[in-house]
Design a protein around this motif. Structure first.
Motif, short mmCIF file in Angstrom:
data_model
loop_
_atom_site.label_atom_id
_atom_site.label_comp_id
_atom_site.label_asym_id
_atom_site.label_seq_id
_atom_site.Cartn_x
_atom_site.Cartn_y
_atom_site.Cartn_z
N ASN A 9 41.10 46.68 38.98
CA ASN A 9 40.32 47.31 40.05
C ASN A 9 40.32 46.63 40.99
N GLY A 10 41.45 46.11 40.82
CA GLY A 10 41.78 45.26 42.61
C GLY A 10 41.06 43.81 42.70
N PHE A 11 40.50 43.25 41.32
CA PHE A 11 40.26 41.84 41.77
C PHE A 11 41.46 40.77 41.52
N SER A 12 42.57 41.32 41.34
CA SER A 12 43.56 40.50 40.71
C SER A 12 44.89 40.75 41.66
N ARG A 19 33.14 39.58 46.01
CA ARG A 19 32.17 38.51 44.24
C ARG A 19 31.42 39.40 44.45
N GLU A 20 30.66 40.06 44.48
CA GLU A 20 29.28 41.27 44.68
C GLU A 20 29.68 42.40 43.36
N ASN A 21 31.29 42.62 43.49
CA ASN A 21 32.24 43.73 42.98
C ASN A 21 32.40 42.99 41.48
N ILE A 22 33.41 42.12 41.64
CA ILE A 22 33.16 41.15 40.40
C ILE A 22 32.32 41.16 39.24
N GLU A 23 31.23 40.17 39.78
CA GLU A 23 30.22 40.30 39.44
C GLU A 23 29.14 41.18 38.42
N SER A 24 29.02 42.59 39.26
CA SER A 24 29.56 43.51 39.16
C SER A 24 29.88 44.34 37.32
#
Length: 229
Positions: free
Chosen positions: A180-183, A207-212
């Motif tokens: 997902n491109g978070f890491s 931040r918004e994408n990860i929290e969601s």
């Protein structure tokens, strides 16, 4: 009572259970997402960390081993304007002594008076890391060079993108985050600097994408409870 129904985190876990003759399986998700969200809701903060941060946001070195600490020490001169919080995997006298040698400008959580003009805080006690993540904007998670990756959901619940060493294949959440491109998997100080600079340019969006994403993964515990109600 004999167990006749089993609960799986994902399709891979479902297939594994069925391969050992567990025929009645439901995929419900990972209860750890519920755990970190509940912990976040209960977070009452930490005044010492809040006073040190002074409305800054930090790069968090979470549950670090020697390799991660060495990489950060090699990269830090290229990250001069950043603030850092370092939480070692083992809080021992020898570990803290080594960290002070690597980061001579650092202050420690247990200092009677913390010099807020400094930009590196060492958490030399146990139990403050989860609170520290609330003050971070990106995290470098320990254990990825030893095959014992620490919890990456703890920083992610605060919207922090994370990086870690290459030995993460035993941890399905790491694969999900990478997809997902978070890491990012890193191996060198240059990798770390590149990751941080890239995330800096996308800080709010990430931040918004990860929290969601984390919010969307909750509910496994409720699904299990409903089965028994």
């Amino acid at each position: 009572k004999k167990i006749t129904h089993f609960f799986a985190q994902n399709q891979a876990t479902e297939e594994l259970l069925k391969s050992i003759s567990c025929s009645q399986v439901s995929v419900v998700g990972d209860t750890r997402y519920d755990t970190v969200l509940a912990r976040k809701r209960k977070n009452i903060g930490d005044k010492k960390i809040e006073d040190f941060m002074l409305n800054r946001q930090a790069i968090i070195l979470g549950s670090s081993w020697e390799r991660e600490e060495e990489i950060l020490s090699q990269a830090i001169h290229k990250l001069e304007k950043e603030t850092f919080i370092i939480a070692p995997h083992e809080v021992t006298e020898s570990t803290i002594k080594r960290l002070k040698k690597l980061f001579p400008e650092a202050v420690c959580y247990t200092d009677n008076e913390i010099d807020t003009s400094k930009n590196i805080l060492i958490l030399d006690t146990i139990g403050q890391l989860a609170n520290a993540y609330a003050h971070g904007w990106v995290a470098f998670i320990g254990g990825g060079f030893h095959g014992s990756l620490h919890n990456i959901l703890e920083p992610a619940v605060y919207g922090l993108p994370v990086c870690f060493g290459p030995k993460h294949t035993k941890f399905p959440e790491a694969s999900v985050f990478l997809k997902n491109g978070f890491s990012r998997e890193i191996q060198t100080a240059e990798d770390l600097v590149d990751f941080i600079n890239e995330m800096k340019n996308e800080r709010q969006k990430k931040r918004e994408n990860i929290e969601s994403f984390i919010q969307g993964e909750q509910g496994a515990a409720e699904k299990i409870l409903k089965y028994f109600s």
